[in-house]
Scaffold this motif. Structure first.
Motif, short mmCIF file in Angstrom:
data_model
loop_
_atom_site.label_atom_id
_atom_site.label_comp_id
_atom_site.label_asym_id
_atom_site.label_seq_id
_atom_site.Cartn_x
_atom_site.Cartn_y
_atom_site.Cartn_z
N THR A 134 -1.92 4.59 -5.17
CA THR A 134 -0.67 4.29 -4.46
C THR A 134 -0.31 2.81 -4.48
N PRO A 135 -1.20 1.88 -4.11
CA PRO A 135 -0.82 0.46 -4.17
C PRO A 135 -0.57 -0.03 -5.60
N GLN A 138 2.95 0.93 -6.16
CA GLN A 138 3.86 0.17 -5.31
C GLN A 138 4.01 -1.28 -5.77
N HIS A 139 2.95 -1.84 -6.33
CA HIS A 139 2.97 -3.25 -6.73
C HIS A 139 3.23 -3.44 -8.21
N LEU A 166 3.86 9.59 -8.16
CA LEU A 166 3.60 8.18 -8.44
C LEU A 166 3.56 7.90 -9.93
#
Length: 235
Positions: A134-135, A138-139, A166
């Motif tokens: 997930t991160p 997101q990044h 994702l």
């Protein structure tokens, strides 16, 4: 009082923890702390009281304390908890504790430490992989996200619905049409995962930028319309 809904309010829980800590009833304080649904800063301070009382701590207590650090985006407190978990030898709840620590580092933007801890984990579950993927998504770390996703597939774990959102989202941003289409097809054909609107949206976004795949985009739109009609007709 514990049977009443009001007793589960955080103010009451924290008050009980504080009271038990001050009068030396540490076992009772720990019991209440473990039952708190959403530990806050006051609960975190009460945890420190139990620590000063030299009570033997376990991973269950650490888990809820790390969650409190997550709620308040407190990396310094979280790192302290990380250090303390290393000192105790308690395999119980170790995976949830490690997952919470990875999530804490990632939420604070410290992907380096999050990844380092993830790589050091002796055991992982699907929550572990999702917590790290997930991160990355997101990044904007699309390559790292995809490599981790491939690891999941290689060890024959079942990827989740969220993971595919994702991955497809990243493929749409990077215009990786062939890869995106492969993963999209595999959801139903290989993993029997029901396609949701988010998956269709990612694919339409991906295909819309390439005239070559215009027919594929039209096919997906037709599928969405058929899906919506079926829902309305069933209702």
């Amino acid at each position: 009082m514990t049977k009443n809904d009001f007793a589960r309010k955080s103010q009451v829980d924290n008050g009980l923890i504080d009271l038990y800590s001050k009068v030396g009833w540490i076992v009772n304080a720990i019991k209440v702390f473990k039952e708190v649904d959403d530990p806050d800063l006051e609960g975190l301070e009460c945890f420190c009281d139990t620590q000063r009382a030299r009570v033997k701590l376990d991973n269950c207590i650490f888990l809820y304390t790390i969650i409190a650090c997550l709620n308040f985006s407190s990396p310094s407190q979280g790192k302290q908890m990380h250090g303390k978990t290393i000192k105790i030898e308690s395999p119980r709840n170790q995976i949830p504790v490690d997952n919470a620590l990875v999530s804490m580092y990632a939420k604070c933007g410290n992907l380096k430490d999050a990844n380092m801890l993830f790589e050091m984990m002796h055991q992982r579950n699907m929550v572990s992989f999702n917590t790290m993927i997930t991160p990355y998504a997101q990044h904007g770390f699309g390559l790292e996200e995809l490599e981790l996703f491939k690891v999941i597939l290689d060890i024959e774990n079942e990827p989740t619905n969220i993971m595919f959102i994702l991955v497809l989202s990243t493929r749409s941003r990077t215009r990786k049409v062939d890869e995106g289409w492969k993963y999209f097809d595999s959801m139903r054909q290989k993993y029997d995962i029901e396609l949701e609107e988010e998956h269709y949206s990612c694919m339409i976004y991906l295909l819309a930028y390439n005239v070559k795949f215009k027919k594929r985009a039209e096919t997906i739109i037709i599928q969405i319309l058929q899906r919506s009609y079926y829902k309305i007709d069933s209702a």
